[in-house]
Design an enzyme around this catalytic site. Structure first.
Site, short mmCIF file in Angstrom:
data_model
loop_
_atom_site.label_atom_id
_atom_site.label_comp_id
_atom_site.label_asym_id
_atom_site.label_seq_id
_atom_site.Cartn_x
_atom_site.Cartn_y
_atom_site.Cartn_z
N HIS A 95 0.85 -1.20 0.00
CA HIS A 95 0.00 0.00 0.00
C HIS A 95 0.88 1.25 0.00
O HIS A 95 1.96 1.25 0.60
CB HIS A 95 -0.92 -0.01 1.23
CG HIS A 95 -1.96 1.06 1.15
ND1 HIS A 95 -1.71 2.35 1.54
CD2 HIS A 95 -3.23 1.03 0.68
CE1 HIS A 95 -2.80 3.08 1.33
NE2 HIS A 95 -3.74 2.30 0.81
N GLU A 161 -3.83 2.19 -7.53
CA GLU A 161 -4.19 3.29 -6.65
C GLU A 161 -3.28 4.49 -6.93
O GLU A 161 -2.17 4.58 -6.37
CB GLU A 161 -4.01 2.87 -5.19
CG GLU A 161 -4.86 1.69 -4.79
CD GLU A 161 -5.18 1.72 -3.31
OE1 GLU A 161 -6.35 1.87 -2.96
OE2 GLU A 161 -4.25 1.62 -2.50
C1 PEP Z 1 -6.74 3.25 0.21
O1 PEP Z 1 -6.24 3.60 1.26
O2 PEP Z 1 -6.41 2.18 -0.31
C2 PEP Z 1 -7.75 4.12 -0.40
C3 PEP Z 1 -8.11 3.88 -1.64
O3 PEP Z 1 -8.21 5.16 0.37
P1 PEP Z 1 -9.40 6.17 -0.01
O4 PEP Z 1 -10.55 5.35 -0.54
O5 PEP Z 1 -9.73 6.87 1.27
O6 PEP Z 1 -8.86 7.10 -1.04
#
Ligand code: PEP
Length: 239
Positions: A95, A161
């Site tokens: 992450h 992400e």
């Molecule tokens: C995450 O921490 O993986 C994430 C996607 O956070 P958020 O949905 O708050 O952007």
């Protein structure tokens, strides 16, 4: 082995990353208010101390990280056998908060992912570019580098992400998300989740994009109402 990625069926996986939120009491209260809808694979990733509280509810549970050794002098870490003994089915690895605040590198992500998969855990490996990297046109280079250390596996899922979209309220545009997902799939043939400020209002649009196999949700997964709404949006698309 994880049993929630049935062969031949379209995967719609909605995973909740609770980060360092929720005591066991709070996790139990969430589970009492939440029922996974049909057609959606739901994974909750609570803090280690709340793993058993979520497991009791019969929901698929992933840890937020896992070490590459089974035991040893690694203060603050947790191992695959420890998680498997509890009934945990998988782990997130890499992450961006682990990379940013705790020195996680592509090499340690590779070690964690490979050992977890070998041990029988499912893995959601997180990749994504920083805002400056996108602005420099380096998104594909970053994704290529981060993915180069991972090998295809039936129990491996990648979460795209974009770091600038995590917890910021910004989301990738449909074109940006679609392009990144297609690029990832061209390098590694695995399901790809989108993560970055997914909420009930945008979940339907994001999840309906080609190449998006589900979502990894942070902030909006902390409240049973908003997480249920995201899972319902996924369920409507799955049916
Ligand atoms: C995450 O921490 O993986 C994430 C996607 O956070 P958020 O949905 O708050 O952007």
């Amino acid at each position: 082995m994880v049993e929630h990625f049935p062969e031949g069926e379209k995967l719609v996986l909605i995973a909740a990353n609770w980060k360092m939120y929720k005591t066991t009491v709070e996790a139990r209260a969430f589970c009492a208010a939440f029922t996974p809808p049909p057609g959606v694979d739901v994974v909750l990733a609570p803090p280690y101390t709340a793993l058993h509280g979520v497991l009791e509810a019969g929901i698929t549970v992933y840890a937020q990280s896992v070490h590459w050794e089974d035991e040893g002098a690694f203060t603050g870490e947790i191992s695959a056998p420890m998680l498997l003994e509890l009934g945990v089915q998988g782990a997130l690895v890499g992450h961006s908060e682990r990379r940013q605040y705790f020195g996680e590198t592509d090499e340690t992500v590779a070690l964690r992912a490979a050992h977890a998969l070998e041990s029988g855990l499912g893995v959601i490996a997180c990749v994504g570019e920083l805002e400056a990297e996108r602005e420099q046109g380096a998104t594909e280079d970053v994704l290529r580098r981060q993915l180069s250390v991972l090998e295809r596996h039936d129990d491996l899922v990648v979460a795209y992400e974009p770091v600038w979209a995590i917890g910021t309220g910004k989301t990738a545009t449909p074109d940006q998300a679609q392009e990144a997902h297609a690029f990832i799939k061209s390098l590694l043939d695995v399901p790809v989740l989108y993560g970055g400020s997914v909420k009930p209002e945008n979940a339907g649009e994001i999840l309906s994009l080609p190449g998006v196999d589900g979502a990894l949700v942070g902030g909006a997964s902390l409240e049973a109402g908003s997480f249920s709404a995201i899972c319902e949006a996924a369920s409507r698309l799955a049916s």
